[in-house]
Design an enzyme around this catalytic site. Sequence first.
Site, PDB file in Angstrom:
ATOM      1  N   GLY A   7       0.798  -1.223   0.000  1.00  0.00           N
ATOM      2  CA  GLY A   7       0.000   0.000   0.000  1.00  0.00           C
ATOM      3  C   GLY A   7       0.828   1.269   0.000  1.00  0.00           C
ATOM      4  N   MET A  11      -2.677   6.614   0.968  1.00  0.00           N
ATOM      5  CA  MET A  11      -2.491   7.722   1.910  1.00  0.00           C
ATOM      6  C   MET A  11      -1.574   7.314   3.061  1.00  0.00           C
ATOM      7  N   SER A 103      -9.078  -1.539  11.351  1.00  0.00           N
ATOM      8  CA  SER A 103      -9.851  -0.296  11.326  1.00  0.00           C
ATOM      9  C   SER A 103     -10.879  -0.313  12.445  1.00  0.00           C
ATOM     10  N   SER A 104     -11.174   0.854  12.984  1.00  0.00           N
ATOM     11  CA  SER A 104     -12.148   0.940  14.093  1.00  0.00           C
ATOM     12  C   SER A 104     -13.547   0.534  13.637  1.00  0.00           C
ATOM     13  N   CYS A 105     -13.753   0.424  12.332  1.00  0.00           N
ATOM     14  CA  CYS A 105     -15.095   0.047  11.854  1.00  0.00           C
ATOM     15  C   CYS A 105     -15.396  -1.414  12.157  1.00  0.00           C
ATOM     16  N   TYR A 132     -16.194  -5.080   4.804  1.00  0.00           N
ATOM     17  CA  TYR A 132     -14.846  -4.575   5.110  1.00  0.00           C
ATOM     18  C   TYR A 132     -14.453  -4.975   6.529  1.00  0.00           C
ATOM     19  N   LYS A 136     -11.326  -7.272   8.008  1.00  0.00           N
ATOM     20  CA  LYS A 136     -10.364  -6.744   8.989  1.00  0.00           C
ATOM     21  C   LYS A 136     -10.272  -7.674  10.201  1.00  0.00           C
ATOM     22  N   ASN A 162     -10.713   6.649  12.190  1.00  0.00           N
ATOM     23  CA  ASN A 162     -10.751   7.218  10.839  1.00  0.00           C
ATOM     24  C   ASN A 162      -9.512   8.086  10.624  1.00  0.00           C
ATOM     25  N   HIS A 176     -13.701   9.409   2.252  1.00  0.00           N
ATOM     26  CA  HIS A 176     -14.203   9.525   3.614  1.00  0.00           C
ATOM     27  C   HIS A 176     -14.689  10.963   3.841  1.00  0.00           C
ATOM     28  N   TRP A 199     -24.413  15.246   5.055  1.00  0.00           N
ATOM     29  CA  TRP A 199     -25.124  13.964   5.050  1.00  0.00           C
ATOM     30  C   TRP A 199     -25.644  13.666   6.460  1.00  0.00           C
ATOM     31  N   ARG A 206     -17.360  11.102  15.122  1.00  0.00           N
ATOM     32  CA  ARG A 206     -16.217  10.391  14.564  1.00  0.00           C
ATOM     33  C   ARG A 206     -14.925  10.881  15.197  1.00  0.00           C
TER      34      ARG A 206
HETATM   35  N1  NAP Z   1      -8.314   5.854   5.428  1.00  0.00           N
HETATM   36  C1  NAP Z   1      -8.870   5.578   6.600  1.00  0.00           C
HETATM   37  O1  NAP Z   1      -9.727   6.323   7.116  1.00  0.00           O
HETATM   38  C2  NAP Z   1      -8.470   4.339   7.356  1.00  0.00           C
HETATM   39  C3  NAP Z   1      -8.928   4.182   8.657  1.00  0.00           C
HETATM   40  C4  NAP Z   1      -8.557   3.031   9.362  1.00  0.00           C
HETATM   41  C5  NAP Z   1      -7.756   2.069   8.764  1.00  0.00           C
HETATM   42  N2  NAP Z   1      -7.322   2.249   7.491  1.00  0.00           N
HETATM   43  C6  NAP Z   1      -6.481   1.187   6.895  1.00  0.00           C
HETATM   44  O2  NAP Z   1      -5.217   1.727   6.547  1.00  0.00           O
HETATM   45  C7  NAP Z   1      -4.717   1.052   5.387  1.00  0.00           C
HETATM   46  C8  NAP Z   1      -4.372   2.082   4.329  1.00  0.00           C
HETATM   47  O3  NAP Z   1      -5.498   2.858   4.053  1.00  0.00           O
HETATM   48  P1  NAP Z   1      -5.364   4.104   3.052  1.00  0.00           P
HETATM   49  O4  NAP Z   1      -6.342   5.137   3.508  1.00  0.00           O
HETATM   50  O5  NAP Z   1      -3.929   4.465   2.880  1.00  0.00           O
HETATM   51  O6  NAP Z   1      -5.887   3.460   1.670  1.00  0.00           O
HETATM   52  P2  NAP Z   1      -5.666   3.978   0.184  1.00  0.00           P
HETATM   53  O7  NAP Z   1      -5.178   5.375   0.178  1.00  0.00           O
HETATM   54  O8  NAP Z   1      -6.914   3.633  -0.566  1.00  0.00           O
HETATM   55  O9  NAP Z   1      -4.469   3.054  -0.362  1.00  0.00           O
HETATM   56  C9  NAP Z   1      -4.714   1.695  -0.590  1.00  0.00           C
HETATM   57  C10 NAP Z   1      -3.421   1.071  -1.065  1.00  0.00           C
HETATM   58  O10 NAP Z   1      -3.636  -0.329  -1.256  1.00  0.00           O
HETATM   59  C11 NAP Z   1      -3.107  -0.682  -2.520  1.00  0.00           C
HETATM   60  N3  NAP Z   1      -3.841  -1.797  -3.124  1.00  0.00           N
HETATM   61  C12 NAP Z   1      -5.162  -1.892  -3.337  1.00  0.00           C
HETATM   62  N4  NAP Z   1      -5.426  -3.068  -3.952  1.00  0.00           N
HETATM   63  C13 NAP Z   1      -4.246  -3.713  -4.121  1.00  0.00           C
HETATM   64  C14 NAP Z   1      -3.850  -4.942  -4.694  1.00  0.00           C
HETATM   65  N5  NAP Z   1      -4.755  -5.768  -5.232  1.00  0.00           N
HETATM   66  N6  NAP Z   1      -2.538  -5.282  -4.696  1.00  0.00           N
HETATM   67  C15 NAP Z   1      -1.627  -4.450  -4.162  1.00  0.00           C
HETATM   68  N7  NAP Z   1      -1.916  -3.256  -3.589  1.00  0.00           N
HETATM   69  C16 NAP Z   1      -3.230  -2.903  -3.581  1.00  0.00           C
HETATM   70  C17 NAP Z   1      -3.269   0.563  -3.376  1.00  0.00           C
HETATM   71  O11 NAP Z   1      -2.375   0.480  -4.473  1.00  0.00           O
HETATM   72  P3  NAP Z   1      -2.843   1.038  -5.902  1.00  0.00           P
HETATM   73  O12 NAP Z   1      -3.020   2.509  -5.715  1.00  0.00           O
HETATM   74  O13 NAP Z   1      -1.725   0.660  -6.817  1.00  0.00           O
HETATM   75  O14 NAP Z   1      -4.151   0.351  -6.194  1.00  0.00           O
HETATM   76  C18 NAP Z   1      -2.915   1.645  -2.387  1.00  0.00           C
HETATM   77  O15 NAP Z   1      -1.525   1.823  -2.344  1.00  0.00           O
HETATM   78  C19 NAP Z   1      -5.801   0.071   4.960  1.00  0.00           C
HETATM   79  O16 NAP Z   1      -5.529  -1.201   5.514  1.00  0.00           O
HETATM   80  C20 NAP Z   1      -7.058   0.634   5.614  1.00  0.00           C
HETATM   81  O17 NAP Z   1      -7.998  -0.397   5.881  1.00  0.00           O
HETATM   82  C21 NAP Z   1      -7.646   3.356   6.759  1.00  0.00           C
HETATM   83  C1  GFB Z   2     -12.613   4.283   8.497  1.00  0.00           C
HETATM   84  C2  GFB Z   2     -13.736   4.070   7.509  1.00  0.00           C
HETATM   85  O1  GFB Z   2     -14.981   4.384   8.140  1.00  0.00           O
HETATM   86  C3  GFB Z   2     -16.057   4.244   7.218  1.00  0.00           C
HETATM   87  O2  GFB Z   2     -17.246   4.550   7.921  1.00  0.00           O
HETATM   88  P1  GFB Z   2     -17.595   6.056   8.249  1.00  0.00           P
HETATM   89  O3  GFB Z   2     -16.740   6.546   9.340  1.00  0.00           O
HETATM   90  O4  GFB Z   2     -19.078   6.109   8.447  1.00  0.00           O
HETATM   91  O5  GFB Z   2     -17.192   6.746   6.879  1.00  0.00           O
HETATM   92  P2  GFB Z   2     -17.219   8.245   6.339  1.00  0.00           P
HETATM   93  O6  GFB Z   2     -17.538   8.142   4.876  1.00  0.00           O
HETATM   94  O7  GFB Z   2     -15.955   8.922   6.739  1.00  0.00           O
HETATM   95  O8  GFB Z   2     -18.482   8.975   7.064  1.00  0.00           O
HETATM   96  C4  GFB Z   2     -18.353   9.441   8.370  1.00  0.00           C
HETATM   97  C5  GFB Z   2     -19.643  10.147   8.739  1.00  0.00           C
HETATM   98  O9  GFB Z   2     -19.670  11.409   8.039  1.00  0.00           O
HETATM   99  C6  GFB Z   2     -20.967  11.594   7.464  1.00  0.00           C
HETATM  100  N1  GFB Z   2     -20.844  12.503   6.326  1.00  0.00           N
HETATM  101  C7  GFB Z   2     -21.403  13.745   6.283  1.00  0.00           C
HETATM  102  N2  GFB Z   2     -21.162  14.320   5.091  1.00  0.00           N
HETATM  103  C8  GFB Z   2     -20.423  13.417   4.373  1.00  0.00           C
HETATM  104  C9  GFB Z   2     -19.868  13.439   3.056  1.00  0.00           C
HETATM  105  O10 GFB Z   2     -20.029  14.393   2.276  1.00  0.00           O
HETATM  106  N3  GFB Z   2     -19.139  12.356   2.671  1.00  0.00           N
HETATM  107  C10 GFB Z   2     -18.938  11.279   3.508  1.00  0.00           C
HETATM  108  N4  GFB Z   2     -18.186  10.243   3.066  1.00  0.00           N
HETATM  109  N5  GFB Z   2     -19.477  11.201   4.768  1.00  0.00           N
HETATM  110  C11 GFB Z   2     -20.207  12.274   5.175  1.00  0.00           C
HETATM  111  C12 GFB Z   2     -21.392  10.174   7.104  1.00  0.00           C
HETATM  112  O11 GFB Z   2     -22.820  10.133   6.937  1.00  0.00           O
HETATM  113  C13 GFB Z   2     -20.934   9.401   8.331  1.00  0.00           C
HETATM  114  O12 GFB Z   2     -21.861   9.531   9.376  1.00  0.00           O
HETATM  115  C14 GFB Z   2     -16.200   2.825   6.732  1.00  0.00           C
HETATM  116  O13 GFB Z   2     -17.269   2.765   5.782  1.00  0.00           O
HETATM  117  C15 GFB Z   2     -14.909   2.378   6.108  1.00  0.00           C
HETATM  118  O14 GFB Z   2     -15.001   1.009   5.881  1.00  0.00           O
HETATM  119  C16 GFB Z   2     -13.723   2.671   7.003  1.00  0.00           C
HETATM  120  O15 GFB Z   2     -13.755   1.807   8.102  1.00  0.00           O
END
Ligand code: NAP
Ligand code: GFB
Length: 310
Positions: A7, A11, A103-105, A132, A136, A162, A176, A199, A206
């Site tokens: 990854g 991000m 992930s906290s989800c 998802y 996890k 998040n 997100h 929304w 959060r």
């Molecule tokens: N973002 C959040 O809010 C959040 C919160 C809690 C936990 N996490 C966890 O943190 C980790 C990173 O999240 P992120 O936000 O950095 O995600 P991201 O920005 O969507 O990046 C996902 C990464 O995974 C790679 N990937 C996807 N499919 C792949 C495949 N088939 N083979 C190899 N690489 C692959 C992507 O590579 P390509 O770009 O080349 O596809 C990219 O580098 C994940 O495990 C996520 O569950 C994220």
């Molecule tokens: C960390 C991630 O949390 C995710 O849940 P979750 O926090 O609800 O994911 P988010 O898309 O960040 O939404 C967080 C909260 O923000 C509200 N929200 C308000 N306005 C907006 C908007 O314009 N866009 C978005 N996206 N939300 C919005 C949404 O309804 C939800 O209650 C999981 O679905 C993923 O799998 C992952 O675990």
Amino acid sequence: MRVLLTGGSGMVGRNILEHRSAGLFEILAPSSSELNLLDQASVKDYISAVQPDLIIHAAGRVGGIQANIADPAGFLVQNSLMGIHVINEAYRAGVKYCINLASSCMYPRDALNPLHENQILKGELEPTNEGYALAKVTATKLCQYISETDNDVSYVTLIPCNLYGRHDNFDPHSSHMIPAVIRKIHEAHKNGSFTVEIWGDGNARREFMYAEELADCIFSVIAEIQRGGPASGLMNVGIGRDYSINEYYKAVADVVGYKGEFSHDLSRPVGMRQKLIDSSRINNMGWCSSTRLADGISKTYEYFLQEVDI
Ligand SMILES: NC(=O)c1ccc[n+]([C@@H]2O[C@H](COP(=O)([O-])OP(=O)(O)OC[C@H]3O[C@@H](n4cnc5c(N)ncnc54)[C@H](OP(=O)(O)O)[C@@H]3O)[C@@H](O)[C@H]2O)c1
Ligand SMILES: C[C@@H]1O[C@H](OP(=O)(O)OP(=O)(O)OC[C@H]2O[C@@H](n3cnc4c(=O)[nH]c(N)nc43)[C@H](O)[C@@H]2O)[C@@H](O)[C@H](O)[C@@H]1O
């Protein structure tokens, strides 16, 4: 120490590679075109060839609530396969250390907050991201089973709240909340719109952490592993407080300079009412969050202006 980072183009991965400690390690960060983690044989061959000392598994099929609702099967299958392939092939190849990102989800939707690591699997999951979350839980349990049966390895799972920050996904269909709100408020401010739509009723809560902080935490965990390993193989990583969605919109509006109104679209999904995590374990290990929300949003908005809104 040779580190395999999955990854690396995402991000979290980009924030890891940009961290000041990254230069202390030999980090291999193959893209998905170089190493498709859905292909077990490729994963097995790659790990055997490079023989990393430690793997940071930061790859995944990741998205906000709307993206998860649209494709629960895809989030389940892709994240399950990536997690199982990376973790299982790492162990079979003799890799001693792994840091897996959950992930906290994955906590039960109605669990008492703040969420503690021992509440995993103790209740029904949040339907909007169930696929998802199941993936996890699977990867988390695999790390736990491996570490419990073999004292010579340490497969640690970190459970972030998040995240937002530089290199975030700003696509309105899959992002997100914070990057979506930055884009919406920026465009309203630029176009002179008088209202921005939230929304839901905005009362959901959060905990969002600036992604650079997770990178910092990961390097602290690696240092702890080098000192003999953290006391726990399962640790929440958060900032210790949450805000309402309405408060996040106001915080972004203050950074952008938007002075307009907000409306609420109650037809939109809102997901879990709250998912504040208890980060005592990682705090007791010696790592704490330090980025203020306004500062994190400012740095993320600066990245958006430089790299996205061009
Ligand atoms: N973002 C959040 O809010 C959040 C919160 C809690 C936990 N996490 C966890 O943190 C980790 C990173 O999240 P992120 O936000 O950095 O995600 P991201 O920005 O969507 O990046 C996902 C990464 O995974 C790679 N990937 C996807 N499919 C792949 C495949 N088939 N083979 C190899 N690489 C692959 C992507 O590579 P390509 O770009 O080349 O596809 C990219 O580098 C994940 O495990 C996520 O569950 C994220
Ligand atoms: C960390 C991630 O949390 C995710 O849940 P979750 O926090 O609800 O994911 P988010 O898309 O960040 O939404 C967080 C909260 O923000 C509200 N929200 C308000 N306005 C907006 C908007 O314009 N866009 C978005 N996206 N939300 C919005 C949404 O309804 C939800 O209650 C999981 O679905 C993923 O799998 C992952 O675990």
